[in-house]
Design a protein around this motif. Structure first.
Motif: not given
Length: 560
Positions: A338-342, A347-350, A362-378
């Motif tokens: 949920e935080v990641l989607k915002a 979106d405005p963050i506290q 307001l956040p202004i950044g873009t996320l880049f992640a380096s991943v060796n293997s994918w993770f499980t999402v809930s």
């Protein structure tokens, strides 16, 4: 001068009016009557706020889209050409410096903080002091020496069709310079060269009104600006260090183009609502690429996803244009998603910091992640997967040598290879032009293409299978919708649990979440109750290998 004589104060406020805005009237010691306020005791906090307004160098965040107040201070840097976010210490130092010059008797940390608090109220009450809002439709890349704006065409590209009619081309088109770095790809896309890109890059003078709060550390090269004020990116030199890097680690031209657009989106003022995960087993160029990203985004921050829902997790992200993730947890909890989607949607963050008041920005950044293997999402909501793009890095270099993709001579691994790119002005100029080429395509198309490269689609499907045990189970058991069968729900879920525990070695989801995912996969499948063997089990119109249905029309004898 008499203390009560009428004099002209700042902004026309009479100096003989005794006001104590931001501070209470002074109290006398040991209960003695308070002394009469003098001119030197008047509202110095308000005078400081008036000073900030008079300089026209400072702005405050103002109102956010959701109606909250952004009380962050920004200072216009005319030589750099952008609004610089001021930290609390920056503003406190500014206030203390002003007090030492104007009200030396009040020069201490407590009064400096009081000045800042009053300035917040003063500037928030004056819309002229709010930070100018960036347009969501203007794609501006701020460089040293000027801005570049990628101008979007007003209409879809049209070309003569059959019988003289006009044919509207699909918006998934590429700029003319794209072909220069893709070689034969241009001929494949536009065999008759009838659909050139109409998006262009024009030079803008840095102005406060644009509301830009960051800068790309690359110089605007005026020798690449034509007579009409348009910037012309140079094609990437395949013999440059950056060109060699791309040829080695991103030989798939379509995947390379997507990576190009990903970086472009991070430099543009428009929010494309995407986060990018660079996926590969290791020794495949991801770290080098992150070093190049950091060079393009000097205001970056290293982010730990598993801490993203913490109380103080947002504070380090404020004002950063890139969020870099180098390690990911095995499981991405629903709260983290949920935080990641915002963040991805900006979106405005506290924001909360230790021993500080919370505020919204307001956040202004873009996320880049380096991943060796994918993770499980809930959670597996469509909104999350829509915002995440996984980009494969499949070429792996050995510790000592690596054979080139075309079967040529071996290439030796070079330690700190990224420095040959990031510390070279000429190489970084090549990187910038390559990125701007991707920006042209994004603006021409209006965003990322719905049609992704085959390798990216395959990786996304693999990631969903690895992160979603329900999807993995249905694929392994060849589960299909069949209106002619009634399979016991309890038997299906029991088989799923056994499969996940014994074959995947993972934790199965509960029955409610399992059937929610099944309904998403087979929305047409009916789930209802039947009478069978004196019982009334709930069944699903799903055929699962290894589970005998309670009813199956295929087993009924057909009349001759």
């Amino acid at each position: 001068m008499n203390d009560t004589a009428t004099t002209s104060g700042v902004n026309g406020r009479p100096n003989n009016v005794l006001s104590f805005r931001g501070n209470a009237a002074p109290k006398a010691a040991f209960g003695a009557p308070a002394p009469k306020a003098t001119l030197s005791d008047q509202a110095f906090e308000a005078d400081f706020a008036d000073h900030l307004k008079a300089t026209e160098e400072y702005a405050i965040g103002g109102k956010l889209p959701d109606g909250d107040d952004d009380c962050s201070f920004f200072r216009w840097l005319p030589e750099q050409g952008y609004w610089d976010r001021c930290s609390e210490k920056d503003m406190a130092a500014k206030a203390l410096s002003w007090l030492r010059l104007e009200r030396k008797d009040k020069a201490n940390a407590g009064h400096a903080a009081s000045c800042i608090n009053t300035a917040v109220l003063e500037l928030m009450g004056d819309r002229q002091c709010w930070l100018p809002k960036k347009s969501d439709r203007r794609a501006i890349v701020p460089l040293k020496g000027g801005y570049l704006e990628i101008v979007k065409p007003d209409e879809p590209i049209r070309a003569p069709g059959a019988a003289g009619s006009e044919e509207v081309f699909d918006q998934d088109v590429f700029s003319p310079t794209y072909g220069q770095s893709l070689g034969l790809r241009q001929a494949i896309l536009f065999p008759e060269d009838v659909a050139p890109s109409r998006a262009s890059i024009r030079v803008l003078a840095p102005r406060k009104e644009h509301g830009i709060t960051y800068q790309v550390p690359a110089k605007l090269r005026m020798d690449q600006v034509d007579g009409e004020g348009h910037y012309i990116p140079k094609p990437l030199d395949p013999h440059s260090k950056f060109g060699q890097y791309l040829d080695l680690f991103q030989p798939d031209l379509e995947v390379r183009a997507l990576l190009q657009e990903a970086v472009a989106s991070s430099l543009m003022s428009i929010c494309f609502e995407k986060a990018f995960f660079l996926v590969g087993s290791g020794s495949n160029g991801k770290s080098t690429f992150l070093h190049i990203l950091r060079a393009l985004h000097p205001r970056n921050v290293s982010l730990r996803l598993e801490k993203l829902d913490g109380t103080f997790a947002m504070a380090p992200l404020v004002g950063k244009s890139a969020y870099i993730v180098t390690e990911t947890p095995k499981v991405l909890a629903a709260s983290i998603q949920e935080v990641l989607k915002a963040l991805i949607s900006r979106d405005p963050i506290q924001v909360e910091a230790k021993r500080k008041d919370a505020y919204t920005t307001l956040p202004i950044g873009t996320l880049f992640a380096s991943v060796n293997s994918w993770f499980t999402v809930s959670g597996h909501e469509h909104g999350f997967w829509r915002k995440v793009l996984a980009i494969p890095f499949n070429v792996r270099m050995g510790e000592k040598t690596h054979e080139s993709a075309n079967g040529g001579s071996e290439k030796k691994r070079e330690p700190d290879f990224h420095l040959q790119i990031t510390e070279s002005e000429e190489e970084m100029a090549q990187v910038l032009d390559w990125v701007l080429e991707g920006a042209l395509r994004l603006m021409e198309r209006g965003g990322f293409s719905e049609k992704l490269p085959d390798a990216v689609v395959a990786l996304a499907e693999q990631n969903r299978m690895e992160s979603d045990t329900t999807m993995a189970y249905m694929a392994d058991r060849d589960a299909t919708y069949d209106s002619g069968v009634c399979t016991d729900k309890t038997a299906i879920y029991a088989d799923y649990r056994q499969y996940v525990l014994e074959e995947l070695g993972k934790k199965p989801v509960n029955a409610e979440d399992f059937w929610k995912r099944v309904r998403e996969k087979f929305p047409e499948a009916g789930i209802y109750q039947i009478s069978h063997g004196g019982k009334k089990p709930r069944v699903a119109e799903i055929r699962v290998a290894g589970i005998k249905p309670l009813r199956d029309l295929a087993d009924l004898e057909m009349p001759v």
